[in-house]
Design a protein around this motif. Structure first.
Motif, PDB file in Angstrom:
ATOM      1  N   GLU A  24       0.845  -1.197   0.000  1.00 21.66           N
ATOM      2  CA  GLU A  24       0.000   0.000   0.000  1.00 21.66           C
ATOM      3  C   GLU A  24       0.879   1.245   0.000  1.00 21.66           C
ATOM      4  OE1 GLU A  24      -3.708  -0.684   2.722  1.00 21.66           O
ATOM      5  OE2 GLU A  24      -2.016  -1.721   3.645  1.00 21.66           O
ATOM      6  N   SER A  25       0.366   2.296  -0.597  1.00 18.96           N
ATOM      7  CA  SER A  25       1.082   3.574  -0.562  1.00 18.96           C
ATOM      8  C   SER A  25       0.073   4.695  -0.372  1.00 18.96           C
ATOM      9  CB  SER A  25       1.866   3.790  -1.864  1.00 18.96           C
ATOM     10  OG  SER A  25       0.980   4.023  -2.950  1.00 18.96           O
ATOM     11  N   GLY A  26       0.557   5.805   0.167  1.00 20.97           N
ATOM     12  CA  GLY A  26      -0.295   6.960   0.394  1.00 20.97           C
ATOM     13  C   GLY A  26       0.553   8.131   0.841  1.00 20.97           C
ATOM     14  N   ILE A  27      -0.065   9.289   0.954  1.00 19.47           N
ATOM     15  CA  ILE A  27       0.636  10.482   1.426  1.00 19.47           C
ATOM     16  C   ILE A  27      -0.271  11.222   2.395  1.00 19.47           C
ATOM     17  CG2 ILE A  27      -0.154  11.883  -0.530  1.00 19.47           C
ATOM     18  CD1 ILE A  27       2.634  13.300  -0.338  1.00 19.47           C
ATOM     19  N   LYS A  28       0.308  11.630   3.517  1.00 20.10           N
ATOM     20  CA  LYS A  28      -0.446  12.330   4.548  1.00 20.10           C
ATOM     21  C   LYS A  28       0.490  13.274   5.280  1.00 20.10           C
ATOM     22  CE  LYS A  28      -3.336  11.522   8.623  1.00 20.10           C
ATOM     23  NZ  LYS A  28      -3.862  10.512   9.573  1.00 20.10           N
ATOM     24  N   ASP A  29       0.042  14.506   5.445  1.00 20.32           N
ATOM     25  CA  ASP A  29       0.850  15.521   6.154  1.00 20.32           C
ATOM     26  C   ASP A  29       2.261  15.607   5.585  1.00 20.32           C
ATOM     27  OD1 ASP A  29      -1.317  15.973   7.796  1.00 20.32           O
ATOM     28  OD2 ASP A  29      -0.678  14.501   9.292  1.00 20.32           O
ATOM     29  N   SER A  30       2.359  15.674   4.249  1.00 15.62           N
ATOM     30  CA  SER A  30       3.652  15.803   3.559  1.00 15.62           C
ATOM     31  C   SER A  30       4.597  14.645   3.865  1.00 15.62           C
ATOM     32  CB  SER A  30       4.320  17.136   3.920  1.00 15.62           C
ATOM     33  OG  SER A  30       3.508  18.213   3.504  1.00 15.62           O
ATOM     34  N   THR A  31       4.052  13.477   4.109  1.00 14.60           N
ATOM     35  CA  THR A  31       4.861  12.284   4.362  1.00 14.60           C
ATOM     36  C   THR A  31       4.354  11.141   3.493  1.00 14.60           C
ATOM     37  OG1 THR A  31       5.306  12.948   6.647  1.00 14.60           O
ATOM     38  CG2 THR A  31       5.636  10.637   6.102  1.00 14.60           C
ATOM     39  N   ILE A  32       5.250  10.567   2.683  1.00 15.81           N
ATOM     40  CA  ILE A  32       4.900   9.390   1.891  1.00 15.81           C
ATOM     41  C   ILE A  32       4.976   8.162   2.798  1.00 15.81           C
ATOM     42  CG2 ILE A  32       5.627   7.894  -0.001  1.00 15.81           C
ATOM     43  CD1 ILE A  32       6.687  10.380  -1.410  1.00 15.81           C
ATOM     44  N   GLU A  33       3.977   7.312   2.706  1.00 16.08           N
ATOM     45  CA  GLU A  33       3.938   6.107   3.531  1.00 16.08           C
ATOM     46  C   GLU A  33       3.730   4.895   2.628  1.00 16.08           C
ATOM     47  OE1 GLU A  33       0.835   4.541   6.775  1.00 16.08           O
ATOM     48  OE2 GLU A  33       2.059   6.232   7.487  1.00 16.08           O
ATOM     49  N   VAL A  34       4.651   3.954   2.704  1.00 23.22           N
ATOM     50  CA  VAL A  34       4.560   2.704   1.948  1.00 23.22           C
ATOM     51  C   VAL A  34       4.549   1.550   2.949  1.00 23.22           C
ATOM     52  CG1 VAL A  34       5.638   1.199   0.237  1.00 23.22           C
ATOM     53  CG2 VAL A  34       5.755   3.684  -0.045  1.00 23.22           C
ATOM     54  N   THR A  35       3.524   0.718   2.864  1.00 25.92           N
ATOM     55  CA  THR A  35       3.360  -0.398   3.799  1.00 25.92           C
ATOM     56  C   THR A  35       3.448  -1.709   3.038  1.00 25.92           C
ATOM     57  OG1 THR A  35       1.910   0.940   5.189  1.00 25.92           O
ATOM     58  CG2 THR A  35       1.878  -1.429   5.550  1.00 25.92           C
TER      59      THR A  35
END
Length: 367
Positions: free
Chosen positions: A292-303
């Motif tokens: 999974e990938s996403g972006i929140k509060d100027s932070t890229i998150e890959v799980t």
């Protein structure tokens, strides 16, 4: 549940006080006759009960208010049932006592309530201080662990660089000699198998040396406009065959709104490759790999999550330490290199796992 009961109890307090006053007053009025002086005196004292309760529940306002109400209700008896001037004087004193008891009890009750509030506030402040201290302690321990890891990495890096340089040259000579010998033996020659083993093991040693070099001399990120989703897709394509062989089904949930950011695509691919290969190898009997990938509060998150065997708690603390591995042929450098790549992108990597519950790696990179 306790809060609801308290609210209900507070709601019936006025009813209790009104009921007590009405009962005492009614009985007081119904008792008549000149011979009832002692009984009237006892009944007069009963007004002290609602006065004290009112003072205890509502403080000085409640005590004084109940004293005044009790005085108003008690006063008619001075004219209805009492004729002796001395006794009338006694009852006037009793009215004064109502006010004195109500005021004093109210003051004491309010002081006790104020003290209790201060104690509760002190407990809350102490609990907050304890939480802050624990948080700061955790940060200190984490920082200390990072410093220790940095020292170990520095020492091991220098050692690895020296060893890798000394090993690669003989390995090149061994591989060259083996390839020359291979030409002297046909495909059906009995000894050709041993030469193939020699070449295969030489390549494996060369890969290990290359990992040592990558670890010892980490490449600094070369930032270019990069789409993280493209890097993830590239790694999933590269590992698709291995996933099929292991019976692993891949689920992708990539957020297209991430967009382009200044990142090193090559290094990120290397980091994601290590994590995805680890996930596939943890599901030797098949399973589901979720990326999974996403972006929140100027932070890229890959799980990257798997449904594999999981990682025991005692091993989770050492996952990113160099040379720690639970696999027979592992070098223990894959996750250490991944950790350093993410760290060089000013990011963090977290792991959540448990035996039999699978593992979830979460990479967070600020952009």
């Amino acid at each position: 549940m306790t809060g609801i009961l308290k609210k209900r109890f507070k709601g019936i307090r006025p009813v209790v006080l009104a009921g007590l006053l009405a009962f005492i007053t009614l009985v007081h009025y119904l008792v008549g006759g000149a011979g009832a002086g002692l009984l009237h005196s006892i009944l007069g004292h009963l007004y002290i009960m609602p006065i004290i309760l009112g003072a205890y529940w509502y403080g000085i306002k409640g005590g004084v208010s109940l004293s005044i109400v009790s005085t108003v209700l008690f006063s008619p008896h001075l004219f209805l049932h009492w004729t002796d001037p001395f006794l009338d004087l006694y009852n006037f004193v009793e009215i004064f006592l109502f006010l004195l008891i109500g005021g004093t009890t109210g003051v004491l009750s309010q002081m006790e309530r104020g003290q209790r509030v201060r104690y509760e506030q002190a407990i809350v402040r102490l609990d907050e201080s304890h939480r802050k201290l624990k948080k700061q302690t955790d940060v200190l321990f984490e920082t200390e662990e990072q410093l220790r890891r940095a020292d170990r990495l520095s020492a091991l890096g220098e050692l690895s660089a020296g060893m890798a340089h000394e090993i690669r040259n003989p390995l090149g000579s061994i591989k060259g000699a083996a390839e020359i010998l291979k030409d002297d033996y046909g495909p059906d020659a009995p000894k050709r198998e041993f030469i193939q083993i020699l070449l295969k093991e030489t390549d494996r040693l060369n890969r290990i040396v290359q990992e040592f070099l990558s670890f010892a001399r980490p490449k600094q990120p070369e930032l270019h406009r990069t789409d993280v989703n493209e890097a993830v897709e590239s790694v999933l394509t590269l590992t698709a065959q291995e996933a099929r062989k292991a019976g692993v089904r891949v689920e992708k949930r990539l957020d297209p709104s991430i967009g382009m950011h200044s990142l090193d695509a090559g290094l990120l691919k290397q980091a994601f490759l290590n994590l995805i290969l680890n996930a596939i190898q943890a599901m030797a009997g098949g399973g589901v790999l979720t990326v999974e990938s996403g972006i929140k509060d100027s932070t890229i998150e890959v799980t990257i999550s798997d449904t594999g065997i999981g990682i025991p708690e005692e091993n989770r603390k050492k996952l990113f330490s160099p040379f720690f591995t639970t696999r027979k042929n592992g070098t223990g450098l894959g996750l250490a290199i991944t950790y350093r790549i993410i760290q060089n992108h000013r990011g963090r990597i977290a792991v959540a796992s448990g035996p039999g519950k699978g593992t979830r790696f979460t990479v967070r990179i600020p952009v």
